[in-house]
Design a protein around this motif. Structure first.
Motif, PDB file in Angstrom:
ATOM      1  N   GLN A   1      37.157  40.168  38.301  1.00  0.00           N
ATOM      2  CA  GLN A   1      37.944  41.746  38.422  1.00  0.00           C
ATOM      3  C   GLN A   1      39.305  41.158  39.653  1.00  0.00           C
ATOM      4  O   GLN A   1      38.812  40.049  40.330  1.00  0.00           O
ATOM      5  CB  GLN A   1      37.438  42.719  38.898  1.00  0.00           C
ATOM      6  CG  GLN A   1      38.669  43.530  39.302  1.00  0.00           C
ATOM      7  CD  GLN A   1      37.697  45.378  40.106  1.00  0.00           C
ATOM      8  OE1 GLN A   1      37.027  45.213  39.673  1.00  0.00           O
ATOM      9  NE2 GLN A   1      37.925  45.473  41.232  1.00  0.00           N
ATOM     10  N   ALA A   2      40.382  41.351  38.873  1.00  0.00           N
ATOM     11  CA  ALA A   2      41.737  40.909  39.708  1.00  0.00           C
ATOM     12  C   ALA A   2      42.942  41.602  39.085  1.00  0.00           C
ATOM     13  O   ALA A   2      42.862  42.728  39.077  1.00  0.00           O
ATOM     14  CB  ALA A   2      42.392  38.957  39.229  1.00  0.00           C
ATOM     15  N   ALA A   3      43.555  42.128  40.821  1.00  0.00           N
ATOM     16  CA  ALA A   3      45.029  43.073  40.447  1.00  0.00           C
ATOM     17  C   ALA A   3      45.900  42.344  39.899  1.00  0.00           C
ATOM     18  O   ALA A   3      46.446  41.121  40.202  1.00  0.00           O
ATOM     19  CB  ALA A   3      45.016  43.144  42.067  1.00  0.00           C
TER      20      ALA A   3
ATOM     21  N   LEU B   1      43.896  46.663  36.680  1.00  0.00           N
ATOM     22  CA  LEU B   1      42.868  45.659  37.664  1.00  0.00           C
ATOM     23  C   LEU B   1      42.548  45.150  36.205  1.00  0.00           C
ATOM     24  O   LEU B   1      42.760  45.483  35.059  1.00  0.00           O
ATOM     25  CB  LEU B   1      41.554  46.635  37.642  1.00  0.00           C
ATOM     26  CG  LEU B   1      41.492  47.075  39.450  1.00  0.00           C
ATOM     27  CD1 LEU B   1      39.873  47.721  39.244  1.00  0.00           C
ATOM     28  CD2 LEU B   1      41.782  46.302  39.659  1.00  0.00           C
ATOM     29  N   ALA B   2      42.705  43.771  36.178  1.00  0.00           N
ATOM     30  CA  ALA B   2      42.136  43.164  35.444  1.00  0.00           C
ATOM     31  C   ALA B   2      41.615  42.006  34.959  1.00  0.00           C
ATOM     32  O   ALA B   2      40.458  41.259  36.434  1.00  0.00           O
ATOM     33  CB  ALA B   2      42.942  41.490  34.862  1.00  0.00           C
ATOM     34  N   TYR B   3      40.252  42.348  34.282  1.00  0.00           N
ATOM     35  CA  TYR B   3      38.894  41.838  34.379  1.00  0.00           C
ATOM     36  C   TYR B   3      38.809  40.323  32.781  1.00  0.00           C
ATOM     37  O   TYR B   3      39.114  40.866  31.987  1.00  0.00           O
ATOM     38  CB  TYR B   3      37.991  42.870  33.721  1.00  0.00           C
ATOM     39  CG  TYR B   3      37.327  43.835  33.990  1.00  0.00           C
ATOM     40  CD1 TYR B   3      36.618  44.312  34.972  1.00  0.00           C
ATOM     41  CD2 TYR B   3      38.573  45.070  34.354  1.00  0.00           C
ATOM     42  CE1 TYR B   3      36.911  44.867  36.340  1.00  0.00           C
ATOM     43  CE2 TYR B   3      38.926  46.043  35.203  1.00  0.00           C
ATOM     44  CZ  TYR B   3      37.010  46.124  36.276  1.00  0.00           C
ATOM     45  OH  TYR B   3      37.669  47.627  36.554  1.00  0.00           O
ATOM     46  N   THR B   4      38.199  39.463  33.410  1.00  0.00           N
ATOM     47  CA  THR B   4      38.435  38.082  32.135  1.00  0.00           C
ATOM     48  C   THR B   4      36.789  38.018  32.414  1.00  0.00           C
ATOM     49  O   THR B   4      36.250  37.720  33.600  1.00  0.00           O
ATOM     50  CB  THR B   4      38.883  37.124  33.026  1.00  0.00           C
ATOM     51  OG1 THR B   4      39.107  36.541  34.348  1.00  0.00           O
ATOM     52  CG2 THR B   4      40.169  37.499  32.556  1.00  0.00           C
TER      53      THR B   4
ATOM     54  N   GLN C   1      32.159  39.583  34.450  1.00  0.00           N
ATOM     55  CA  GLN C   1      33.524  39.723  34.155  1.00  0.00           C
ATOM     56  C   GLN C   1      33.931  39.501  35.815  1.00  0.00           C
ATOM     57  O   GLN C   1      33.824  40.242  36.445  1.00  0.00           O
ATOM     58  CB  GLN C   1      33.693  41.407  34.153  1.00  0.00           C
ATOM     59  CG  GLN C   1      33.119  41.871  32.528  1.00  0.00           C
ATOM     60  CD  GLN C   1      33.892  41.091  32.050  1.00  0.00           C
ATOM     61  OE1 GLN C   1      34.853  41.305  31.960  1.00  0.00           O
ATOM     62  NE2 GLN C   1      33.950  41.425  30.176  1.00  0.00           N
TER      63      GLN C   1
END
Length: 703
Positions: A390-392, A402-405, A388
């Motif tokens: 993690q990006a702000a 926080l977004a998880y892709t 995963q």
């Protein structure tokens, strides 16, 4: 690389592999061969898929070697091997080296059907035989046979280059034999078209075994799309075509439709049962079903799933030399995709429940399976690591979030080796007593769940319950037999009524023992025993109360109870400030507490007039008493429920409190450090007023 536990191990055959390897496995006795497509970067882009071969010796795989390194693209290999070590593979082979500018139509026209034999003495593949030389699509060869001199290759051709075929562009099913019965015992017979199919041909399988011995007949089973629309599934039906090899001749029969329903019928596959008879399986809606090949229409369900699942259309069925059968597939799981299997135990003629082979965060897909001997199931599959990222980000409302892709690593080709085992067990945590803590002389219900974690069935397995450790003279309470078969993956709960002996005065440990006589051969007995201690005391911190005697002096009264069924031995009670490990205010030793009894104590505490404190009543802090529930050994008392900053005691912190704190600083009101001293320096000054105003600003933002 190899890793894993006692039952399963993993090996990476290629760590940066072609993502669509189209692997196949074939086994004979304790020999195992594999073929797959690898990427050859030295070739031009449209020719890089190269067919390679490897052998497994029980501990390691040999280095991949090319089957036919002619510089052209290879696809869809189908492999068969024999007990003398010879093997045969059929595949789609490019007719010529294609330029990078070639289009899809040219790619389709370039595919031809080839087969080659492997000579184990030479350790090499013989030059291939080419069945087709034309300018239209030839695809999806299947090979079957019972030795290197008796082989069958089937494939689909479409003279109009239609990928699936339909009524306007019918498919042609071709076959070629290598057999003295066909008149070609040293070379392949010329291809024979035996079926013109005006429907999309989806998946099919071929069987070529000795001449109808033990009920075996040769031929084809196929899944066709009856409405020509491959995006729909309910119209997919099973067809068969016999090939006769008997006293009347060597010939193909007319095609025969086997299913007429409104559910998907897909992925037919042959296998030879433990009794030597031929069967085929397919996916019928949400069931994997099987039927005796060629005989009748009655089928039996291997397993019924909750619903139709397109992942199951890729299942594979394989058999061991001793008659064990496994059905394997890849399916979505909590991590992404894992490998699953259902085992058939020939000793008890029982199919098990689905059992998960992989439990990791990687994505496993495109598995093929084979047995190495009777006790090891091997699978080749694609494996891709998943993580995963993690990006702000900022929400539309302006808040930070926080977004998880998901992030995927390179594809690897892996081999899994699973050791077939016998393992009946008691499910951890399943031993229970109702009521939970029975008293001496009280009747209760003992319950435990047995599971079959192994791949063999067990019959009429007993479960024994003991008062005390059976290995140290424990008393047998009773025994319950799990009637019938425990199939692989099964679970069953058994119960037994028991009255606690009236003379018991302390804790009793109950033991449950599965298969106490160790009658199940080969079983891993390490997980056949559970224990549970009950008939216990249960100390409880009931309550703690305070009463103001004078300014700064409080009377604290506490109560301890034992709602348990037996007496508690000596224990200690404490009162601590602010935290369970905070300042010790009071401590008292109790000699014990009888069942259903209470104990009280009183303590005068010089609190110093603080405005708010948390007090913790802690019972049996040293853990001296073996009791039923230690989660009720703490009671929390809050003295003065007003929060810091609530200067006027109206249960809110707002601008009125800041004004009152300022009045205290100016001498208009007497200072109240307990609520107005925001920085804890013992004074009420302008710093506290400023901190209160900041607190009020936060409060206003929430209104």
């Amino acid at each position: 690389m190899a890793e894993g536990g006692a039952e399963v191990s993993y090996a990476a055959l290629q760590t940066a592999a072609f993502p669509y390897p189209e692997a196949d496995l074939a086994a004979a006795d304790s020999q195992l061969y594999a073929v797959w497509l690898t990427d050859d970067p030295a070739r031009a882009s449209l020719n890089r898929t190269k067919l390679v071969f490897s052998k497994y010796d029980g501990s390691a795989w040999s280095a991949p070697q090319a089957v036919c390194d002619d510089g052209t693209a290879d696809f869809h290999p189908s492999l068969v091997m024999f007990s003398d070590g010879w093997a045969a593979v059929a595949w789609e082979n490019g007719d010529r080296v294609l330029p990078d500018t070639a289009g899809f139509e040219e790619v389709k026209q370039n595919l031809e059907i080839c087969a080659a034999l492997y000579d184990p003495a030479a350790g090499a593949w013989l030059p291939p035989h080419r069945f087709t030389t034309n300018n239209y699509l030839d695809r999806n060869p299947k090979i079957s046979g019972f030795d290197r001199n008796h082989l069958l290759v089937l494939w689909t051709a479409n003279p109009n280059n239609h990928v699936t075929g339909n009524a306007a562009n019918p498919n042609s099913m071709y076959a070629s034999y290598l057999s003295e019965r066909s008149g070609y015992d040293t070379n392949w017979a010329p291809p024979q078209m035996f079926w013109s199919v005006g429907y999309p041909v989806l998946k099919y399988d071929a069987l070529y075994m000795p001449r109808q011995e033990s009920g075996m007949i040769n031929g084809l089973m196929a899944s066709l799309d009856m409405d020509g629309d491959t995006s729909t599934t309910a119209d997919r039906e099973i067809w068969r075509v016999h090939h006769y090899d008997n006293q009347f001749g060597f010939y193909w029969d007319s095609p025969n439709r086997r299913t007429y329903d409104s559910v998907p019928d897909e992925n037919p596959q042959f296998y030879i049962g433990p009794e030597g008879l031929s069967y085929y399986m397919w996916l019928k809606d949400n069931q994997i079903v099987k039927i005796r090949a060629w005989y009748g229409d009655l089928y039996g369900a291997v397993h019924t799933f909750d619903e139709y699942n397109s992942n199951l259309t890729g299942f594979r069925v394989v058999k061991s030399p001793g008659g064990r059968v496994a059905v394997g597939w890849a399916e979505a799981s909590e991590y992404g995709s894992d490998l699953w299997t259902i085992f058939y135990d020939p000793a008890t003629a029982a199919w098990g429940e689905p059992q998960q082979l992989t439990h990791d965060s990687a994505v496993e897909k495109f598995p093929v399976f084979a047995f190495f001997g009777d006790d090891r199931l091997v699978s080749l599959y694609d494996r891709k690591e998943m993580s995963q990222l993690q990006a702000a980000r900022t929400t539309p409302g302006g808040r930070a979030a926080l977004a998880y892709t998901p992030s995927y690593g390179p594809t690897g080709l892996y081999a899994l080796t699973y050791a077939v085992r016998t393992d009946i067990a008691l499910l951890p945590g399943s031993l229970t007593i109702d009521p939970e803590n029975p008293a001496p002389g009280q009747e209760c219900l003992l319950s435990v769940t047995a599971v079959n974690n192994g791949n063999t069935a067990a019959n009429n397995v007993p479960v024994a319950f003991y008062q005390g450790d059976p290995a140290a003279g424990g008393i047998l309470i009773g025994q319950v037999v799990i009637t019938g078969l425990m199939r692989p993956g099964d679970s069953q709960t058994v119960t037994l009524l028991w009255t606690v002996p009236a003379e018991v005065t302390g804790t009793v440990t109950i033991y449950a023992l599965l298969d106490p006589a160790a009658a199940v051969a080969g079983d891993d007995t390490s997980n056949n025993r559970l224990e549970l201690a009950r008939v216990k005391p249960d100390l409880r911190a009931a309550w703690l109360a305070s009463r103001s005697l004078t300014a700064g002096l409080l009377s604290l009264t506490g109560r301890v109870e034992n709602p348990g069924v037996t007496a508690a031995g000596p224990f200690q009670v404490q009162i601590r400030k602010d935290r369970p490990d905070g300042e010790l205010l009071y401590q008292q030793d109790f000699d014990g507490l009888a069942a259903k009894a209470i104990g009280e104590f009183n303590y005068r505490w010089e609190s110093g007039g603080v405005a708010a404190d948390w007090l913790y009543l802690l019972v049996d802090t040293g853990g001296a008493v073996d009791e039923l529930n230690e989660g009720n050994n703490t009671y929390i008392l809050k003295l003065n429920a007003y929060q810091k900053g609530d200067v006027n005691r109206d249960w809110k912190v707002n601008i009125a409190d800041a004004i009152r704190a300022e009045a205290m600083f100016l001498g208009i009101y007497a200072p109240d450090p307990g609520l107005a001293d925001m920085n804890g320096d013992g004074l009420v000054d302008l710093v506290d007023v400023k901190l209160l105003l900041e607190r009020c600003a936060s409060w206003l933002e929430t209104q």
